[in-house]
Design an enzyme around this catalytic site. Structure first.
Site, PDB file in Angstrom:
ATOM      1  CG  HIS A  11      31.588  70.783  15.354  1.00 43.48           C
ATOM      2  ND1 HIS A  11      32.559  71.626  15.854  1.00 43.48           N
ATOM      3  CD2 HIS A  11      31.529  71.033  14.029  1.00 43.48           C
ATOM      4  CE1 HIS A  11      33.052  72.360  14.880  1.00 43.48           C
ATOM      5  NE2 HIS A  11      32.455  72.019  13.751  1.00 43.48           N
ATOM      6  CG  ASN A  20      35.742  70.664   8.689  1.00 40.21           C
ATOM      7  OD1 ASN A  20      36.096  69.863   7.815  1.00 40.21           O
ATOM      8  ND2 ASN A  20      34.620  71.364   8.585  1.00 40.21           N
TER       9      ASN A  20
HETATM   10  P1  AMP Z   1      33.307  73.993  11.383  1.00 33.75           P
HETATM   11  O1  AMP Z   1      33.497  75.049  10.331  1.00 33.75           O
HETATM   12  O2  AMP Z   1      33.675  72.601  10.954  1.00 33.75           O
HETATM   13  O3  AMP Z   1      33.953  74.410  12.680  1.00 33.75           O
HETATM   14  O4  AMP Z   1      31.744  73.891  11.632  1.00 33.75           O
HETATM   15  C1  AMP Z   1      31.044  74.870  12.331  1.00 33.75           C
HETATM   16  C2  AMP Z   1      29.637  74.817  11.833  1.00 33.75           C
HETATM   17  O5  AMP Z   1      28.817  75.513  12.744  1.00 33.75           O
HETATM   18  C3  AMP Z   1      29.409  75.466  10.462  1.00 33.75           C
HETATM   19  O6  AMP Z   1      28.934  74.498   9.540  1.00 33.75           O
HETATM   20  C4  AMP Z   1      28.395  76.566  10.740  1.00 33.75           C
HETATM   21  O7  AMP Z   1      27.444  76.690   9.712  1.00 33.75           O
HETATM   22  C5  AMP Z   1      27.759  76.085  12.027  1.00 33.75           C
HETATM   23  N1  AMP Z   1      27.190  77.122  12.882  1.00 33.75           N
HETATM   24  C6  AMP Z   1      27.744  78.321  13.199  1.00 33.75           C
HETATM   25  N2  AMP Z   1      26.944  78.976  14.063  1.00 33.75           N
HETATM   26  C7  AMP Z   1      25.872  78.168  14.285  1.00 33.75           C
HETATM   27  C8  AMP Z   1      24.691  78.287  15.071  1.00 33.75           C
HETATM   28  N3  AMP Z   1      24.449  79.381  15.835  1.00 33.75           N
HETATM   29  N4  AMP Z   1      23.799  77.280  15.049  1.00 33.75           N
HETATM   30  C9  AMP Z   1      24.018  76.187  14.292  1.00 33.75           C
HETATM   31  N5  AMP Z   1      25.120  76.004  13.532  1.00 33.75           N
HETATM   32  C10 AMP Z   1      26.038  76.991  13.529  1.00 33.75           C
END
Ligand code: AMP
Ligand code: ZN
Length: 112
Positions: free
Chosen positions: A98, A85
């Site tokens: 990521h 994203n």
């Molecule tokens: P995006 O919205 O593409 O930036 O993805 C960020 C992702 O990080 C989301 O799918 C969240 O569920 C995930 N996320 C947020 N905080 C954490 C955390 N502490 N550990 C693992 N995943 C997380």
């Protein structure tokens, strides 16, 4: 490490995550809010905000792809979806690049 970056803090082990893979340049951990039976985030250790900036760094780009490959191999994933994203309007909420690696269910197209 960037100040107040959640994924830099996970890389530094200041915030816990369920780690599934690590090498010299990348880590991978389970997404906290999984959207599929397998939902793993593959993250470069270097702070890079998004895939546009990543494209200016060929070594880290290659390292991230190697990390995705290693995760797929170690998890035994034959079919999986990889999502970057980019920008809040596309759903990016963490501005440390990521790859989402999603698997374990049928994937529809077009994505939402
Ligand atoms: P995006 O919205 O593409 O930036 O993805 C960020 C992702 O990080 C989301 O799918 C969240 O569920 C995930 N996320 C947020 N905080 C954490 C955390 N502490 N550990 C693992 N995943 C997380
Ligand atoms: Zn970061």
């Amino acid at each position: 490490m960037a100040d107040d970056c959640l994924f830099c803090k996970i890389v530094a082990r200041e915030i816990a995550a369920t780690m599934v893979y690590e090498d010299e340049d990348t880590i991978a951990f389970a997404d906290l809010n999984p959207q599929a039976p397998v939902h793993i985030l593959v993250v470069p250790k270097r702070h890079i905000p998004d895939i546009v900036a990543l494209g200016a760094d060929p070594e880290t780009s290659a390292a991230l792809v190697r990390g995705i490959r290693a995760v797929a191999e170690e998890q035994g994933l034959s079919d999986f979806r990889t999502v970057f994203n980019t920008g809040a309007g596309a759903g990016q909420s963490v501005f440390h690049v990521h790859a989402h690696v999603l698997s374990g269910r049928p994937m529809s197209w077009p994505p939402g």
